[in-house]
Design a protein around this motif. Structure first.
Motif, PDB file in Angstrom:
ATOM      1  N   SER A 142       4.498  16.172  -1.152  1.00  0.00           N
ATOM      2  CA  SER A 142       3.473  15.040  -0.549  1.00  0.00           C
ATOM      3  C   SER A 142       4.486  13.772   0.008  1.00  0.00           C
ATOM      4  N   LEU A 143       3.657  13.387   1.207  1.00  0.00           N
ATOM      5  CA  LEU A 143       4.415  12.306   1.742  1.00  0.00           C
ATOM      6  C   LEU A 143       4.313  10.865   1.097  1.00  0.00           C
ATOM      7  N   GLU A 144       3.915  11.061  -0.072  1.00  0.00           N
ATOM      8  CA  GLU A 144       3.551   9.785  -0.803  1.00  0.00           C
ATOM      9  C   GLU A 144       4.507   8.645  -0.520  1.00  0.00           C
ATOM     10  N   SER A 145       4.259   7.427  -0.152  1.00  0.00           N
ATOM     11  CA  SER A 145       4.979   6.323   0.330  1.00  0.00           C
ATOM     12  C   SER A 145       4.350   5.194  -0.165  1.00  0.00           C
ATOM     13  N   SER A 146       4.092   4.982  -1.329  1.00  0.00           N
ATOM     14  CA  SER A 146       3.450   3.699  -2.150  1.00  0.00           C
ATOM     15  C   SER A 146       3.945   2.588  -2.015  1.00  0.00           C
ATOM     16  N   SER A 147       5.385   2.640  -1.911  1.00  0.00           N
ATOM     17  CA  SER A 147       6.200   1.364  -1.624  1.00  0.00           C
ATOM     18  C   SER A 147       5.779   0.824  -0.233  1.00  0.00           C
ATOM     19  N   VAL A 148       5.773   1.505   0.932  1.00  0.00           N
ATOM     20  CA  VAL A 148       5.450   0.963   2.011  1.00  0.00           C
ATOM     21  C   VAL A 148       3.914   0.716   2.107  1.00  0.00           C
ATOM     22  N   ALA A 149       3.256   1.386   1.468  1.00  0.00           N
ATOM     23  CA  ALA A 149       1.736   0.805   1.505  1.00  0.00           C
ATOM     24  C   ALA A 149       1.656  -0.311   0.810  1.00  0.00           C
ATOM     25  N   THR A 150       2.469  -0.641  -0.254  1.00  0.00           N
ATOM     26  CA  THR A 150       2.312  -2.073  -0.962  1.00  0.00           C
ATOM     27  C   THR A 150       2.896  -2.905   0.001  1.00  0.00           C
ATOM     28  N   VAL A 151       3.845  -2.858   0.592  1.00  0.00           N
ATOM     29  CA  VAL A 151       4.336  -3.981   1.512  1.00  0.00           C
ATOM     30  C   VAL A 151       3.333  -4.085   2.713  1.00  0.00           C
ATOM     31  N   MET A 152       2.658  -3.063   3.274  1.00  0.00           N
ATOM     32  CA  MET A 152       1.596  -3.207   4.052  1.00  0.00           C
ATOM     33  C   MET A 152       0.518  -4.223   3.534  1.00  0.00           C
ATOM     34  N   ALA A 153       0.232  -3.705   2.218  1.00  0.00           N
ATOM     35  CA  ALA A 153      -1.028  -4.510   1.435  1.00  0.00           C
ATOM     36  C   ALA A 153      -0.546  -5.862   1.512  1.00  0.00           C
ATOM     37  N   LYS A 154       0.798  -6.331   1.114  1.00  0.00           N
ATOM     38  CA  LYS A 154       1.346  -7.707   1.111  1.00  0.00           C
ATOM     39  C   LYS A 154       0.991  -8.318   2.222  1.00  0.00           C
ATOM     40  N   TYR A 155       1.502  -7.734   3.368  1.00  0.00           N
ATOM     41  CA  TYR A 155       1.418  -8.684   4.635  1.00  0.00           C
ATOM     42  C   TYR A 155       0.018  -8.692   5.001  1.00  0.00           C
TER      43      TYR A 155
END
Lengths: 677, 162
Positions: free
Chosen positions: A44-57
């Protein structure tokens, strides 16, 4: 027109094109990605950390917008919410996208300015509290920490209660001996507290202190090092400085208001990104390829494959979903039917074996709603209001369905209101009578027209208030028809699912039984509704239905006694269940009467005065206020009870629900609609 | 004034009971939901609309009671030519009002309780607020049935007396 057929699609794309492919799919918004099992070679290309950063923005942009709204509210009318968000083509989107990071910087500036404002506000509050604390001491010239000279001791502090220098001396006297000398100055006094400065010789200091303690002396919690005035002025200056700073920050925030549209854009950008990165957990990568799969409405498959082939080098396979897959549900209906979809969704989406109930439900929803609200005036207002939203403001999405629903409900209400002769209650005949002296306006019009259009006052059919039993019978009739459609739906469902014996034995006897019993029931309510000739035939129908139920309801049981027992039990269930269900439709009459009678009460109160002029003034006020309240209350009541009839009586006959809504991977933007071209 | 019989008094007493008890029940119910709703709104003011609908739901009994009282006054001609009712006739009207008075009072309170529970649905899962409304509306069925019987009984009594 019903549940959309879903296909299962699997896509393999080269890793170099992965970003473009996913962006493309997000813009298209037609496929719901599904998690796969990880096998060797793909992960899986799971990238929850990036998703979290984007959600923070995204959250930062949202916070910045909130702050802007706080200091410079966007000028928006009530109706602006109905307006659709502006459109943005993909090309424009890409052009503006380059500035996104810069705008994000602005967002952070706004947030940090706001932080300065709130910090400064906190400091100001602290200064003010401290100023309040020293204020009673301002006339004291020595520091509050002053302890006295070489030969004297000073006591500076509070006493509970209101003292003057004399009364203090009297209060202390019982604790002191005559020769104990002290000097006392009242710094300030209030009803419940006195600030005192007391100086005495070291010799009698201890005794005096004990005396002071005895009447409740206490030291200030934060005594000043210098004269109280010094601290007071220092705090004042600090507060002023902080206030100026926060004003400055607010001014800077206000200057950034011009960026509001860009910030909205950035909010959408990061919404897209955070959605995309969270969706990545359902995308899998091998050495040089990515693959993913998901559900897609069958009708959209070909177009999507065509475009994918044209733009990218991908391999796509499409097949029917497996029997035990958890296939999401998407409904597609004509607008007049789609309008009631939210009502069904509120109950549950159709499950795997269910048919889409909306087409049948829509018709009855409008019908029952109309009978229950049953005032043409209110219906007209609904039609006008929703018509404006629908045709002038062209609302879209979910709101459009709701507006549509009330629009059609309004039409049905006008229809029934006209049949029952209720236009804002009895407003028309009453106005004609009270202001123009025309006693029976319906009659007058009939003579004008030359035929009987209005059969009772201005009712095209009859007035429920004068003949409630008639409407009660029709309520039951509509109820029976409604329920028969429910049974019909159950028949279709069982037949489709290859349960043909069930379809025949569980549905047909019900029709026979109810058709057979209904005329007898009607005769109980009102004698002579059906002639004996009719009932003598229908009672055999009822008997046949009952026998069929008793014989077949227990067919799942193995032995004959069980069959009979279950059959009788089935008969009992049918009898009690259907009796309750049909009687439940009496609410059509009750709520209809409620609207009409209260509307009439409003008009009656409005025409109480004798003279015409006060009568007119009173009438206008009472009319507007009374009918607005009556309409609001009855709208809610009607909505609730129409839903109930659908959920409890109608759905119980055939509907299981439990479907999962189709939620495609799409551009879930809030402020802009991104279109392809 | 000669029409002011004991029967008329009984009939009016019935109407008064229907309006008063329906109203009292609704006041209790609406009040309870209001308290719960205020709690939700302090946390999240955007849920005001949803909880407001729940709060209004137990209010209909008061309205139904009012309706019955009004119909009664109409039926015995209190607002026009008052009929001189016999004691038994008055008692009939009194009895006709009782379903609404009792059913309205009790159902309003319990509908209020159901709506209070519904408010917590709105607080935790606002997307399911429709279901909260349905739970509360279930209780109202019995107020509607009571209303219906009161109205039908009253109208038929009037027809019989005529």
């Amino acid at each position: 027109m019903a549940k959309v057929k879903m296909k299962f699609m699997e896509v393999v794309a080269p890793v170099e094109e992965s970003k473009e492919v996913l962006d493309f799919l997000q813009m298209k918004g037609v496929i719901e990605l599904k998690e796969m099992e990880e096998t060797e070679g793909i992960s899986s290309l799971e990238s929850s950390s990036v998703a979290t950063v984007m959600a923070k923005y995204k959250d930062t942009a949202a916070t910045a917008l909130d702050i802007l709204d706080k200091y410079a509210p966007e000028k928006a009318g009530l109706l602006s919410k109905l307006n659709n968000p502006p459109e943005l083509t993909k090309k424009e989107y890409d052009e503006r996208y380059d500035d996104a990071n810069e705008i994000l910087g602005v967002c952070y500036d706004i947030v940090s300015e706001e932080k300065t404002v709130s910090e400064n506000k906190a400091t100001v509050a602290k200064c003010r509290a401290s100023m309040d604390a020293v204020e009673p001491w301002l006339s004291l010239d020595v520091p509050m920490q002053y302890k006295g000279t070489r030969t004297t001791d000073a006591y500076i502090g509070y006493l509970p209660g209101d003292y003057t220098a004399d009364s203090l001396a009297i209060a202390l006297a019982p604790y002191l001996e005559g020769e104990d000398e002290f000097e006392c100055e009242i710094v300030s006094r209030k009803e419940d507290r006195t600030c005192v400065f007391i100086l005495c010789l070291k010799e009698c200091s201890e005794k005096l202190f004990a005396a002071l303690r005895a009447i409740g002396f206490s030291y200030p919690s934060d005594p000043t090092k210098h004269a109280p005035r010094v601290r007071y002025e220092r705090m004042q200056k600090l507060a002023e400085k902080c206030e100026k700073e926060s004003e400055e920050s607010i001014r800077r925030i206000k200057e950034l208001v011009s960026e509001r549209d860009d910030i909205k854009f950035v909010y959408d950008v990061f919404t897209l990104k955070s959605d995309k990165y969270s969706e990545l957990s359902k995308v899998y990568a091998g050495d040089s390829f990515i693959c993913f799969s998901g559900y897609i409405p069958a009708g959209k498959t070909e177009a999507l494959i065509g475009e994918l082939d044209e733009k990218f080098t991908v391999a796509v396979t499409v097949r029917d979903p497996d029997e035990d897959d958890d296939v999401p549900v998407l409904l597609k209906n004509k607008p007049i039917v789609a309008a009631v979809e939210p009502i069904t969704e509120m109950y549950a989406l159709p499950g795997k074996d269910d048919i889409d109930p909306n087409p049948v439900m829509a018709f009855f929803y409008y019908l029952l709603f109309g009978i229950m609200l049953s005032d043409a005036g209110y219906g007209l207002l609904m039609v006008i209001g929703c018509g404006l939203a629908k045709f002038k403001y062209k609302v879209k999405g979910r709101l459009k369905k709701t507006v549509d629903m009330y629009f059609y409900c309004g039409i049905a209400t006008v229809f029934w209101g006209a049949l029952f002769g209720s236009w804002f209650g009895d407003a028309i005949p009453r106005i004609a009578d009270q202001f123009f002296g025309i006693a029976n306006i319906g009659q007058v019009w009939n003579e004008h027209l030359g035929f009987t259009l209005f059969r009772e006052n201005i009712a095209l059919w009859f007035e429920p208030v004068n003949n409630p039993t008639k409407l009660l019978m029709f309520s039951f009739l509509f109820g029976i028809i409604h329920l028969f459609f429910g049974v019909g739906a159950s028949f279709v469902k069982m037949w489709k699912n290859n349960n043909k014996t069930g379809a025949i034995f569980d549905c047909l006897p019900l029709y026979l039984l109810i058709i057979g019993i209904a005329p007898m029931g009607a005769n109980i309510i009102k004698e002579g509704t059906f002639s004996p000739a009719v009932t003598s035939v229908t009672k055999w129908l009822a008997l046949a239905g009952a026998v069929m139920i008793i014989l077949t309801a227990g067919r799942s049981s193995k032995n004959i006694i069980g069959k009979l027992g279950l059959g009788l039990y089935g008969m009992y269930n049918v009898a009690s269940g259907w009796l309750g269900d049909i009687l439940s439709y009496s609410r059509l009459l009750a709520l209809g009467l409620c609207t009409g009678v209260i509307a009439t009460v409003v008009n009656t109160i409005g025409t109480i005065p004798e003279q015409k002029v006060p009568k007119l003034i009173m009438f206008i006020f009472v009319f507007i206020f009374g009918h607005v309240v009556n309409m609001a209350i009855n709208l809610i009541g009607t909505y609730v009870h129409t839903n109930r009839l659908q959920y409890v009586e109608f759905f119980a006959k055939f509907y299981e629900g439990g479907g999962r809504s189709f939620t495609p991977f799409k551009a879930n933007t809030k402020y802009y609609n991104i279109t392809e071209e | 004034m000669e029409n002011m019989t004991f029967g008329v008094m009984l009939a009016i007493l019935g109407g008064v009971l229907a309006a008063a008890m329906g109203g009292a029940g609704s006041a209790i119910g609406v009040g309870r939901v209001g308290r719960a709703a205020a709690g939700v709104v302090t946390e999240d003011p955007s849920k005001f609309g949803k909880v407001l609908i729940l709060q209004i739901l137990p209010g209909t009994q008061g309205l139904y009671g009012f309706l019955v009282a009004f119909l009664l006054m109409n039926n015995i001609g209190l607002m026009g030519n008052l009929k001189a009712l016999s004691t038994s006739q008055g008692l009939m009207y009194f009895a006709a009002c009782l379903p609404m008075a009792i059913g309205g009072f009790v159902s309003a309170i319990h509908q209020g309780n159901a709506a209070v529970a519904g408010v917590s649905i709105v607080a935790k899962r606002p997307e399911e607020s429709g279901k909260a409304i349905i739970f509360a509306a279930m209780v109202e069925t019995y107020a509607v049935i009571a209303l219906l019987i009161s109205i039908l009984a009253m109208m038929n009594i009037t027809n019989q007396i005529k």
